[in-house]
Design a protein around this motif. Structure first.
Motif, PDB file in Angstrom:
ATOM      1  N   ILE A   7       0.840  -1.199   0.000  1.00  0.00           N
ATOM      2  CA  ILE A   7       0.000   0.000   0.000  1.00  0.00           C
ATOM      3  C   ILE A   7       0.874   1.247   0.000  1.00  0.00           C
ATOM      4  N   LEU A   8       0.446   2.257  -0.752  1.00  0.00           N
ATOM      5  CA  LEU A   8       1.133   3.543  -0.736  1.00  0.00           C
ATOM      6  C   LEU A   8       0.727   4.302   0.521  1.00  0.00           C
ATOM      7  N   ASN A   9       1.699   4.570   1.380  1.00  0.00           N
ATOM      8  CA  ASN A   9       1.420   5.275   2.633  1.00  0.00           C
ATOM      9  C   ASN A   9       1.497   6.773   2.425  1.00  0.00           C
ATOM     10  N   SER A  10       0.422   7.463   2.785  1.00  0.00           N
ATOM     11  CA  SER A  10       0.375   8.910   2.650  1.00  0.00           C
ATOM     12  C   SER A  10       1.121   9.576   3.803  1.00  0.00           C
ATOM     13  N   LYS A  11       1.751  10.713   3.521  1.00  0.00           N
ATOM     14  CA  LYS A  11       2.468  11.449   4.566  1.00  0.00           C
ATOM     15  C   LYS A  11       1.502  12.026   5.583  1.00  0.00           C
ATOM     16  N   THR A  12       0.299  12.363   5.137  1.00  0.00           N
ATOM     17  CA  THR A  12      -0.722  12.888   6.044  1.00  0.00           C
ATOM     18  C   THR A  12      -1.914  11.937   6.029  1.00  0.00           C
ATOM     19  N   PRO A  13      -2.498  11.618   7.202  1.00  0.00           N
ATOM     20  CA  PRO A  13      -3.636  10.690   7.242  1.00  0.00           C
ATOM     21  C   PRO A  13      -4.810  11.204   6.416  1.00  0.00           C
ATOM     22  N   LYS A  14      -5.285  10.361   5.506  1.00  0.00           N
ATOM     23  CA  LYS A  14      -6.422  10.711   4.661  1.00  0.00           C
ATOM     24  C   LYS A  14      -7.547   9.712   4.898  1.00  0.00           C
ATOM     25  N   THR A  15      -8.754  10.191   4.947  1.00  0.00           N
ATOM     26  CA  THR A  15      -9.892   9.281   5.081  1.00  0.00           C
ATOM     27  C   THR A  15     -10.737   9.348   3.821  1.00  0.00           C
ATOM     28  N   TYR A  16     -11.286   8.237   3.436  1.00  0.00           N
ATOM     29  CA  TYR A  16     -12.108   8.194   2.236  1.00  0.00           C
ATOM     30  C   TYR A  16     -13.167   7.115   2.403  1.00  0.00           C
ATOM     31  N   LYS A  17     -14.297   7.327   1.763  1.00  0.00           N
ATOM     32  CA  LYS A  17     -15.405   6.384   1.846  1.00  0.00           C
ATOM     33  C   LYS A  17     -16.387   6.640   0.722  1.00  0.00           C
ATOM     34  N   ASN A  18     -17.163   5.635   0.434  1.00  0.00           N
ATOM     35  CA  ASN A  18     -18.201   5.717  -0.580  1.00  0.00           C
ATOM     36  C   ASN A  18     -19.240   6.757  -0.169  1.00  0.00           C
ATOM     37  N   ASN A  19     -19.832   7.427  -1.145  1.00  0.00           N
ATOM     38  CA  ASN A  19     -20.833   8.459  -0.840  1.00  0.00           C
ATOM     39  C   ASN A  19     -22.014   7.915  -0.045  1.00  0.00           C
ATOM     40  N   LYS A  20     -22.373   6.658  -0.272  1.00  0.00           N
ATOM     41  CA  LYS A  20     -23.494   6.077   0.478  1.00  0.00           C
ATOM     42  C   LYS A  20     -23.159   6.008   1.966  1.00  0.00           C
ATOM     43  N   LEU A  21     -21.927   5.630   2.275  1.00  0.00           N
ATOM     44  CA  LEU A  21     -21.491   5.599   3.672  1.00  0.00           C
ATOM     45  C   LEU A  21     -21.368   7.018   4.213  1.00  0.00           C
ATOM     46  N   ASN A  22     -20.989   7.951   3.367  1.00  0.00           N
ATOM     47  CA  ASN A  22     -20.853   9.343   3.785  1.00  0.00           C
ATOM     48  C   ASN A  22     -22.190   9.947   4.194  1.00  0.00           C
ATOM     49  N   ASN A  23     -23.289   9.404   3.668  1.00  0.00           N
ATOM     50  CA  ASN A  23     -24.630   9.901   3.992  1.00  0.00           C
ATOM     51  C   ASN A  23     -25.346   9.037   5.029  1.00  0.00           C
ATOM     52  N   ALA A  24     -24.629   8.094   5.620  1.00  0.00           N
ATOM     53  CA  ALA A  24     -25.253   7.155   6.544  1.00  0.00           C
ATOM     54  C   ALA A  24     -25.545   7.781   7.902  1.00  0.00           C
ATOM     55  N   ASN A  25     -26.506   7.195   8.601  1.00  0.00           N
ATOM     56  CA  ASN A  25     -26.859   7.586   9.960  1.00  0.00           C
ATOM     57  C   ASN A  25     -26.003   6.756  10.922  1.00  0.00           C
ATOM     58  N   PHE A  26     -25.149   7.427  11.720  1.00  0.00           N
ATOM     59  CA  PHE A  26     -24.256   6.724  12.637  1.00  0.00           C
ATOM     60  C   PHE A  26     -24.827   6.654  14.053  1.00  0.00           C
ATOM     61  N   GLY A  27     -26.133   6.794  14.153  1.00  0.00           N
ATOM     62  CA  GLY A  27     -26.819   6.556  15.416  1.00  0.00           C
ATOM     63  C   GLY A  27     -26.302   7.378  16.577  1.00  0.00           C
ATOM     64  N   ASP A  28     -25.943   6.692  17.661  1.00  0.00           N
ATOM     65  CA  ASP A  28     -25.547   7.388  18.882  1.00  0.00           C
ATOM     66  C   ASP A  28     -24.044   7.619  18.986  1.00  0.00           C
ATOM     67  N   PHE A  29     -23.345   7.658  17.857  1.00  0.00           N
ATOM     68  CA  PHE A  29     -21.913   7.984  17.879  1.00  0.00           C
ATOM     69  C   PHE A  29     -21.715   9.381  18.464  1.00  0.00           C
ATOM     70  N   THR A  30     -20.737   9.512  19.363  1.00  0.00           N
ATOM     71  CA  THR A  30     -20.313  10.835  19.801  1.00  0.00           C
ATOM     72  C   THR A  30     -19.298  11.362  18.793  1.00  0.00           C
ATOM     73  N   HIS A  31     -18.904  12.610  18.957  1.00  0.00           N
ATOM     74  CA  HIS A  31     -17.900  13.178  18.058  1.00  0.00           C
ATOM     75  C   HIS A  31     -16.589  12.394  18.157  1.00  0.00           C
ATOM     76  N   ASN A  32     -16.179  12.048  19.376  1.00  0.00           N
ATOM     77  CA  ASN A  32     -14.946  11.281  19.560  1.00  0.00           C
ATOM     78  C   ASN A  32     -15.042   9.895  18.924  1.00  0.00           C
ATOM     79  N   ASP A  33     -16.198   9.225  19.076  1.00  0.00           N
ATOM     80  CA  ASP A  33     -16.386   7.916  18.449  1.00  0.00           C
ATOM     81  C   ASP A  33     -16.177   8.016  16.942  1.00  0.00           C
ATOM     82  N   TYR A  34     -16.748   9.052  16.360  1.00  0.00           N
ATOM     83  CA  TYR A  34     -16.671   9.217  14.913  1.00  0.00           C
ATOM     84  C   TYR A  34     -15.251   9.558  14.472  1.00  0.00           C
ATOM     85  N   GLN A  35     -14.546  10.352  15.273  1.00  0.00           N
ATOM     86  CA  GLN A  35     -13.156  10.679  14.957  1.00  0.00           C
ATOM     87  C   GLN A  35     -12.284   9.427  14.977  1.00  0.00           C
ATOM     88  N   VAL A  36     -12.521   8.544  15.946  1.00  0.00           N
ATOM     89  CA  VAL A  36     -11.772   7.279  16.009  1.00  0.00           C
ATOM     90  C   VAL A  36     -12.053   6.448  14.756  1.00  0.00           C
TER      91      VAL A  36
END
Length: 287
Positions: A7-36
């Motif tokens: 895998i090509l390792n990026s110098k800065t952490p990058k996050t990526y996901k499908n648009n469907k997941l980007n629009n998902a309901n994450f229920g009772d996640f707190t901000h910290n849960d989501y950051q993790v």
């Protein structure tokens, strides 16, 4: 089992996901849960050492996140980070998401993790993403969002992070239209903020201000009404500039995205500094 590609390792952490997941309901996640969750996603990687997009089955599923790594990115107290990781570890293990598959009308209930463990002594968590969720975490040429974790590191609200992610889908158009019903679902407010005015104030209005305090996006919104009722919100913002570059050897053309500038810590502090009040009886004039 076939050996996974390098895998090509990026110098800065990058996050990526499908648009469907980007629009998902994450229920009772707190901000910290989501950051993790986002930090763990950033460890997956999406391209090999030659820059080729990898398929879900070619990507590693098990990843480790240390308290130090998380603290360095999100500027949290290292001792508090142990608690954050422990809590998020349990939350990720029991979480399932409702997601559409491809273009069908079917809605799937998909577990995020098949395994999660917390090492209290060493201060890290290990999680293994499920095969199903990996279909939404692999890069494809279209219909996915990509950004550096540092772009959201200074946000203090889950709603701010979620709104920032949403507008990344439309970074090349400069506007996004979402129904109020869809926003309520994505923000996972449930029965809270039943009055539209409360929902607006506590979620996207606050989020717009926080995003503008951190990025030169000029993010604003227009309310779309049906009679007197607000049914949708149109968000407008600076477009991301696209610079096309052609590889002289291969002849392959690639897009490089130049996002609006992220403000420095000094600029953010100046915005946050309270302005002196004008004393009663005083007036301010501009010539």
């Amino acid at each position: 089992m076939d050996k996974l590609p390098r895998i090509l390792n990026s110098k800065t952490p990058k996050t990526y996901k499908n648009n469907k997941l980007n629009n998902a309901n994450f229920g009772d996640f707190t901000h910290n849960d989501y950051q993790v969750f986002l930090h763990l996603v950033s460890k997956i990687g999406g391209v090999d050492e030659f820059g080729k997009y990898l398929q879900p089955e070619q990507l590693k599923r098990e990843h480790i996140l240390t308290a130090k790594d998380f603290s360095d990115v999100f500027n949290t107290d290292i001792h508090n980070t142990y608690r954050i990781l422990n809590k998020a570890c349990r939350k990720l293990m029991k979480t399932d998401l409702t997601l559409p598959r491809n273009e069908s009308s079917e809605l799937w209930q998909i577990n995020v993790c098949s395994m999660a463990k917390y090492n209290k002594k060493e201060g890290y968590i290990t999680i293994e993403f499920t095969d199903r969720i990996m279909l939404y975490l692999s890069q494809v040429r279209q219909k996915f969002v990509l950004y550096n974790l540092k772009e959201i590191a200074n946000f203090n609200s889950l709603y701010t992070t979620r709104l920032y992610e949403l507008i990344q889908e439309f970074k090349d158009t400069g506007y996004m239209l979402k129904s109020v019903e869809k926003l309520r679902d994505i923000f996972a407010v449930g029965d809270s903020f039943k009055l539209y005015s409360d929902f607006k104030r506590r979620t996207f209005d606050h989020a717009c201000k926080e995003i503008n305090n951190n990025h030169e996006l000029n993010l604003g919104y227009e309310e779309i009404k049906e009679g007197r009722k607000v049914i949708a919100v149109k968000f407008v913002f600076k477009k991301t500039r696209i610079h096309k570059v052609t590889n002289q050897k291969t002849g392959i053309e690639k897009n490089f995205y130049i996002k609006p500038k992220q403000k420095t810590k000094k600029e953010i502090k100046q915005i946050a500094r309270p302005k002196p009040d004008i004393l009663e009886g005083q007036m301010s004039f501009q010539e």
